[in-house]
Design an enzyme around this catalytic site. Sequence first.
Site, PDB file in Angstrom:
ATOM      1  N   GLU A   8      15.673 -10.595  -4.698  1.00  0.00           N
ATOM      2  CA  GLU A   8      17.008  -9.992  -4.743  1.00  0.00           C
ATOM      3  C   GLU A   8      18.075 -10.987  -5.152  1.00  0.00           C
ATOM      4  OE1 GLU A   8      20.087  -7.723  -1.705  1.00  0.00           O
ATOM      5  OE2 GLU A   8      17.952  -7.286  -1.605  1.00  0.00           O
ATOM      6  N   LYS A   9      17.858 -12.255  -4.830  1.00  0.00           N
ATOM      7  CA  LYS A   9      18.858 -13.281  -5.126  1.00  0.00           C
ATOM      8  C   LYS A   9      18.159 -14.613  -5.400  1.00  0.00           C
ATOM      9  CE  LYS A   9      19.676 -13.303  -0.131  1.00  0.00           C
ATOM     10  NZ  LYS A   9      19.066 -11.976   0.115  1.00  0.00           N
ATOM     11  N   ASP A 104      15.521  -7.460  -0.364  1.00  0.00           N
ATOM     12  CA  ASP A 104      15.714  -7.570   1.083  1.00  0.00           C
ATOM     13  C   ASP A 104      14.957  -6.453   1.785  1.00  0.00           C
ATOM     14  OD1 ASP A 104      17.279  -9.805   0.850  1.00  0.00           O
ATOM     15  OD2 ASP A 104      19.190  -8.749   1.042  1.00  0.00           O
ATOM     16  N   ASP A 106      15.192  -3.781   3.423  1.00  0.00           N
ATOM     17  CA  ASP A 106      15.977  -2.624   3.848  1.00  0.00           C
ATOM     18  C   ASP A 106      16.094  -1.659   2.679  1.00  0.00           C
ATOM     19  OD1 ASP A 106      17.840  -3.834   2.154  1.00  0.00           O
ATOM     20  OD2 ASP A 106      19.055  -4.626   3.799  1.00  0.00           O
ATOM     21  N   TYR A 324      22.921 -17.662   4.370  1.00  0.00           N
ATOM     22  CA  TYR A 324      23.394 -16.456   3.677  1.00  0.00           C
ATOM     23  C   TYR A 324      24.447 -15.727   4.511  1.00  0.00           C
ATOM     24  CZ  TYR A 324      23.076 -12.109   1.003  1.00  0.00           C
ATOM     25  OH  TYR A 324      23.361 -11.008   0.220  1.00  0.00           O
ATOM     26  N   ARG A 326      26.105 -12.620   4.055  1.00  0.00           N
ATOM     27  CA  ARG A 326      26.198 -11.149   4.163  1.00  0.00           C
ATOM     28  C   ARG A 326      25.164 -10.619   5.153  1.00  0.00           C
ATOM     29  NH1 ARG A 326      27.892 -12.503  -0.904  1.00  0.00           N
ATOM     30  NH2 ARG A 326      29.562 -11.241  -1.838  1.00  0.00           N
TER      31      ARG A 326
END
Length: 837
Positions: A8-9, A104, A106, A324, A326
């Site tokens: 994702e990142k 992630d 989720d 991280y 967030r």
Amino acid sequence: MRRLFIAEKPSLALAIASQLPGELVKRHGFYEVGDDVVTYSRGHALEQFMPEDYDPALKTWAFATLPMIPPAWKLAVKPDMAEQVKTIASLLKQGPQEVVNAGDPDREGQLLIDELLLFLGNRLPVRRVLVNDPNPKPVQAALARMQDNREQQFKGWYESALARSRFDWLFGLNLTRAFTIAAREKGYEGLLPVGRVQTPTLALVVARDLQIETFKPAPYFAISAVFEHANGTFKAAWKPAEEQPGLDDAGRLIDRQIAEALTAKIQGKPATVTHYEKAPKKEGAPLPFSLSALQMAANRKYGMSAQDVLNVAQTLYDAKLLTYPRSDCPYLSDEQHELAPDVLAAVQANKPELAGAIAKCNTAQKSRAYDSGKVTAHHGIVPTEARADLSRLSQEQRNIYDMVTRVYLAQFLPAREYLQTTLELQCEGETFATGGTTETAPGWRVVYTDDDADEEPSADAAQRLPAMAQGDALKCTQAQAESKQTKPPKRYTEATLMAAMVNIHKHVDDPQARARLKEGQGIGTEATRAGIIDELRNRTFLQHPKERSKELVSSTAARALIAALPPAARSAALTGICEQALDLVEQGKLSADAFIERNMALINKLIDTAKAGQINVPVTPKIACPKCGTGHLRRLKGSKGIFWACSGWSQEPKSCDAIYQDARGKPDFEAAKTYPCPACSTGKLHKRKGTNGAFWSCSNWNTEPKCSATFPDGKGKPDFEAAKTYPCPTCGTGQLRKREGKNGPFWSCSNWNTEPKCSATFPDGKGKPDFEPPKVHQCPKCNTGQLRKINGRNGVFWSCSNWNQEPKCDATFNDVGGRPSKAPQAPKKPTARRPSK
């Protein structure tokens, strides 16, 4: 290539690549590790088409086009992700044996990788890896238990996130257009945005503001008494009995006669201790910050906006100083506990002032924060092992780093210890109670300052109670009935508004929706709440009543929007009901299409409400455009402030480009007047605002042939008289122009900044340059310089021309009848200073 991981990142990609077998080689946009490749996105690489992307005709806002429902949903690559998407597409074409979705763990993480694979036409088998902790051991464990991406859990995540995304598009864009069109038909010039999260957030502030503004204080009486014990005196508050007469619905005493009779009854009377307990208590360290908790704390302590906190935390994450940001979770994985010695050593190197507190830390101690079972998609925000020179950071960056590190240190310090005392007594049949706390060991509090406290200590907490026991005798020495008034609730700040968004279930009546909102931690996400508040403020729906105020108040337009919307559109219950339905989508019991179809009925109903036109918005009186005569002027905010522009500039094609300066809320037509330029005869003189006030300049200043003519302003017109020039007698080519200096008007040559330069200046003599040579006198102190007449702050005096030459002469003389005095001025005595104690 055996496997292609898509994270994702970038940070997650590196964490995964570091735990794969083989040599790690960094490439442009990906990592190679043995037979594996790890690449990455940066959040969502794709964005939904806007209405006009589906049909150019939808660029025009009209009721006839509503509701807008895409015939087939389409996505586009975000401009800033175009290069990275090309990289991922190229790696897919190389034919790996399988692809690994490393989003992630989720809904949103599932969606953003799956939708990218679908967009790129992937037909390769896909597996799923769930990483919620980037440390080595958790990543290794996650890689060892990868699953098929087709399992119901992951399919459900994707379907529910997709349904939520499409519903937000349909709800937000259709209803924003509907209510904005309705408002514009009434003459409103702005935008009335409607959103599933944004609107309930705005409704919270509007409701609080109206509650405050319509609040009527109610009087009541607070009964307290001072009691005397053999070991000392103390104060206690009256506790009304269940059937006590004279109370309001909130249990406050509102009957004056009862209050006065009660205080008279106990005055000077004996009393008895009915309950006394003094128990030792311990308080563990607070949990590490989630993003919302950090934003709320930074707003309270430093007044930072939620968006600023997120931005600063992101820069510290990019600098590898914080984890991280967030994150919605305050817990840490058990594996992270092993990093404590290295992290504390880095914090001590970065912040030597914390060395004393760090020396007391026990890294063998494991606080309640370390619980892998409670870690969600991300763990709490903590410092890393990185070392840096913090003096190079901004003050805001240092503040956020300091807040995070202190909470981290608290995890390894002893519990705070205190004595908790509770006391109840009876006096003439009336019950009184009090309590208090006495700190016996600060424990983790040593890393905090007094201004870190969330709440003010209560009067009871600050009171030291004498030692006593149940059954002890007391005497009431003083009783009083203090007259008070109820107070309105406090206005929201960013901190309290974010807390209300997290705890939105408290503002919802529907029990099922309330339960789902509580479970889902409110409306919005850690990553979006700050942006929602920021957008409401940028649109001026939320404002600060005073400069530097933390309070938020709703604007007139905000109140009109909330008043116009039916409860279903402005209540957070909608989000709760949607989340319940999305749970069914996730479980495979409801399709995404069925979810959308179910909610379109509500959207259509709300569009019909907007069409009915029952909306009352603030309307600015229309001002006709004097240039085109057909458009009207709108007051707009630009990068350089407020201005007025014709409505024709926003039409296609543009029909009028008239712009006017703002003068106290109205267009400044006087400033828009022009005069023929006497210098070039082709340009027009326009009034401008300069650093020294208004002036007039030629419109040809930036066209060929250029004209740099300027004229001072004389009561709203160019002052041509003041613009007269005279030939310079010094250089013979320049023109003398009148200037305003600190000591009054003077004349200087126009060649002062051209080659060859001319620095000639002349005093002003009744509006003309005074060419009479100034009288000079030889300096009697140095015998080489000449005395010159100077206009100083304290009047006229004479000084030597050698004041700035070597050898310097600082001789000055008073002016006597236009001539220097014979005796030089006495040097100024230094101001005497009071000796320090």
